[in-house]
Design a protein around this motif. Structure first.
Motif, mmCIF file in Angstrom:
data_model
loop_
_atom_site.group_PDB
_atom_site.id
_atom_site.type_symbol
_atom_site.label_atom_id
_atom_site.label_comp_id
_atom_site.label_asym_id
_atom_site.label_seq_id
_atom_site.Cartn_x
_atom_site.Cartn_y
_atom_site.Cartn_z
ATOM 1 N N ALA A 33 0.814 -1.217 0.000
ATOM 2 C CA ALA A 33 0.000 0.000 0.000
ATOM 3 C C ALA A 33 0.846 1.265 0.000
ATOM 4 O O ALA A 33 0.480 2.259 -0.625
ATOM 5 N N GLN A 36 2.184 1.402 -3.443
ATOM 6 C CA GLN A 36 1.066 1.203 -4.374
ATOM 7 C C GLN A 36 1.469 0.273 -5.517
ATOM 8 O O GLN A 36 1.279 0.569 -6.699
ATOM 9 N N THR A 75 -6.977 0.283 -4.223
ATOM 10 C CA THR A 75 -7.005 1.565 -3.515
ATOM 11 C C THR A 75 -8.371 2.255 -3.574
ATOM 12 O O THR A 75 -8.543 3.319 -2.975
ATOM 13 N N ARG A 105 1.937 -0.890 -10.842
ATOM 14 C CA ARG A 105 2.005 0.189 -9.854
ATOM 15 C C ARG A 105 1.266 1.418 -10.355
ATOM 16 O O ARG A 105 1.132 1.645 -11.556
#
Length: 141
Positions: A33, A36, A75, A105
């Motif tokens: 996270a 990402q 996300t 990513r």
């Protein structure tokens, strides 16, 4: 990863996975996270081979899309969805039947537009293909 987003619900088995992920043998490996970055695995099956005996480029493009899209999906919040607007693929090496690892990513994310990039590698770590993509974040209707 957003715990209430569509992607998390699919990973938990609360919602069915998309048929394309089943076809590709898609498997979630990891999501960082902070960076990402997502890591996934897919299976290049004998049915994906072209007349030259290697995996068809269209299947590799689908694998890249199924690497990049989940990087963003991880996300997103409840009710959000981000279809791919544009996908550019560069084929680097011949892909053979077997395990393929995708890494994707988020490069830049605004309120509605997101830029992504990713790669596919074979089991030996050889780079097979790269991609960049643009997605538009919106609400599920």
């Amino acid at each position: 990863m957003q715990d209430e987003g569509l992607f998390a619900k699919i990973l938990r088995g609360e919602l069915p996975e998309a048929p394309i992920t089943k076809l590709l043998g898609w498997k979630f490996l990891d999501f960082d996270a902070e960076r990402q970055v997502i890591k996934v695995e897919m299976q290049a099956r004998p049915e994906f081979v072209n007349p030259a005996g290697v995996i068809h480029g269209g299947m590799l493009a689908a694998m890249l899309d199924e690497t990049l899209s989940p990087a963003l999906a991880a996300t997103l919040g409840p009710g959000e969805f981000a279809p791919t607007l544009e996908l550019k693929v560069d084929f680097v090496s011949r892909a053979k039947v077997g395990r393929i690892v995708g890494t994707g990513r988020i490069v830049s994310r605004g309120r509605s537009i997101c830029f992504l990039e990713g790669q596919l590698h074979d089991e030996q770590g050889e780079l097979l293909a790269t991609a960049s993509a643009t997605s538009k974040i919106g609400r599920i209707r």
